[in-house]
Design an enzyme around this catalytic site. Structure first.
Site, PDB file in Angstrom:
ATOM      1  N   ASP A 109      26.642  42.321 -24.224  1.00 49.26           N
ATOM      2  CA  ASP A 109      26.530  43.316 -23.163  1.00 49.26           C
ATOM      3  C   ASP A 109      27.583  44.407 -23.339  1.00 49.26           C
ATOM      4  OD1 ASP A 109      24.559  41.725 -22.095  1.00 49.26           O
ATOM      5  OD2 ASP A 109      25.873  40.783 -20.610  1.00 49.26           O
ATOM      6  N   LEU A 110      27.358  45.531 -22.681  1.00 47.97           N
ATOM      7  CA  LEU A 110      28.262  46.674 -22.781  1.00 47.97           C
ATOM      8  C   LEU A 110      29.698  46.295 -22.423  1.00 47.97           C
ATOM      9  CD1 LEU A 110      28.527  49.787 -23.197  1.00 47.97           C
ATOM     10  CD2 LEU A 110      28.099  50.018 -20.740  1.00 47.97           C
TER      11      LEU A 110
END
Length: 235
Positions: A109-110
């Site tokens: 994920d970011l």
């Protein structure tokens, strides 16, 4: 990425602009080598990393020679696990241009950090990411609230996700401190760790991946750094 496989005679003809009869003559005369060995069989399939060369009037012309490449990257927070993005820095932006043809084997994920693998080997990346492989992935997670034994037990049994109508595969939750733990998954559902802790209304503050299979992120490796993996996992 799909694996590369085609007939040797077809490939040689396409690369040289030769007709079928011309390629057959090259093969019959022993002028075509496949992985450094003379090959007379045009029907032989060549793979993604096969080396194909032809002797043209005494000059060796290499038509194809791609070497498999495996890179580990310490992904920082705020860098997107993508090859192109209009809004964020991508993992490829952290690598030199010669690595920009690689693809990602297992995203983060970011906001997540840690071990990210990139390669040009499609078969290898599929084995890492496909559920049937059941390859262990290790994460260090920090939580907003203390971790309970009930959470440990639920991870081990699997947690029901109503949206997909499925129960997660058993996972290990090893408590490190009151609000941090090691999570070991052999499955990769969308935002799985956050959703599993969300089942107990325990917000995840950070996720850091430390290991995939036997490949470990060295503790001394700074965020944004990368290195070649000399010992990719053997399935």
């Amino acid at each position: 990425m799909t694996s590369y496989a085609t007939r040797l005679d077809k490939f040689v003809g396409q690369q040289l602009g030769y007709k079928k009869r011309q390629v057959q003559l090259l093969l019959a005369q022993g002028l075509v080598t496949l992985d450094n060995k003379v090959c007379h069989h045009g029907e032989q399939l060549i793979g993604q990393f096969s080396k194909v060369a032809v002797d043209l009037d005494g000059e060796i012309k290499v038509l194809r020679h791609i070497k498999p490449l495996y890179i580990m990257l310490h992904k920082p927070a705020g860098v997107v696990s993508a090859t192109v993005d209009d809004q964020h820095t991508t993992v490829l932006d952290l690598l030199p241009p010669e690595y920009h043809s690689l693809h990602i084997a297992g995203r983060l994920d970011l906001s997540s950090t840690g071990l990210l693998l990139l390669t040009n080997d499609g078969q290898w990346s599929r084995l890492i990411t496909q559920p049937d492989t059941k390859l262990a992935k290790y994460y260090t997670v920090t939580l907003a609230n203390p971790i309970t034994q009930a959470q440990v037990d639920a991870f081990a049994q699997g947690i029901y996700f109503a949206f997909e109508d499925l129960t997660t595969a058993p996972a290990q939750l090893n408590i490190l401190t009151a609000t941090s733990a090691q999570v070991i998954l052999k499955q990769g559902r969308y935002h799985q760790i956050k959703r599993m802790f969300g089942h107990f209304r325990n917000p995840v503050l950070s996720i850091h991946r430390t290991q995939i299979g036997h490949i470990k992120l060295p503790p001394s490796m700074a965020a944004g750094d990368y290195r070649v993996v000399s010992d990719p996992m053997d399935f």
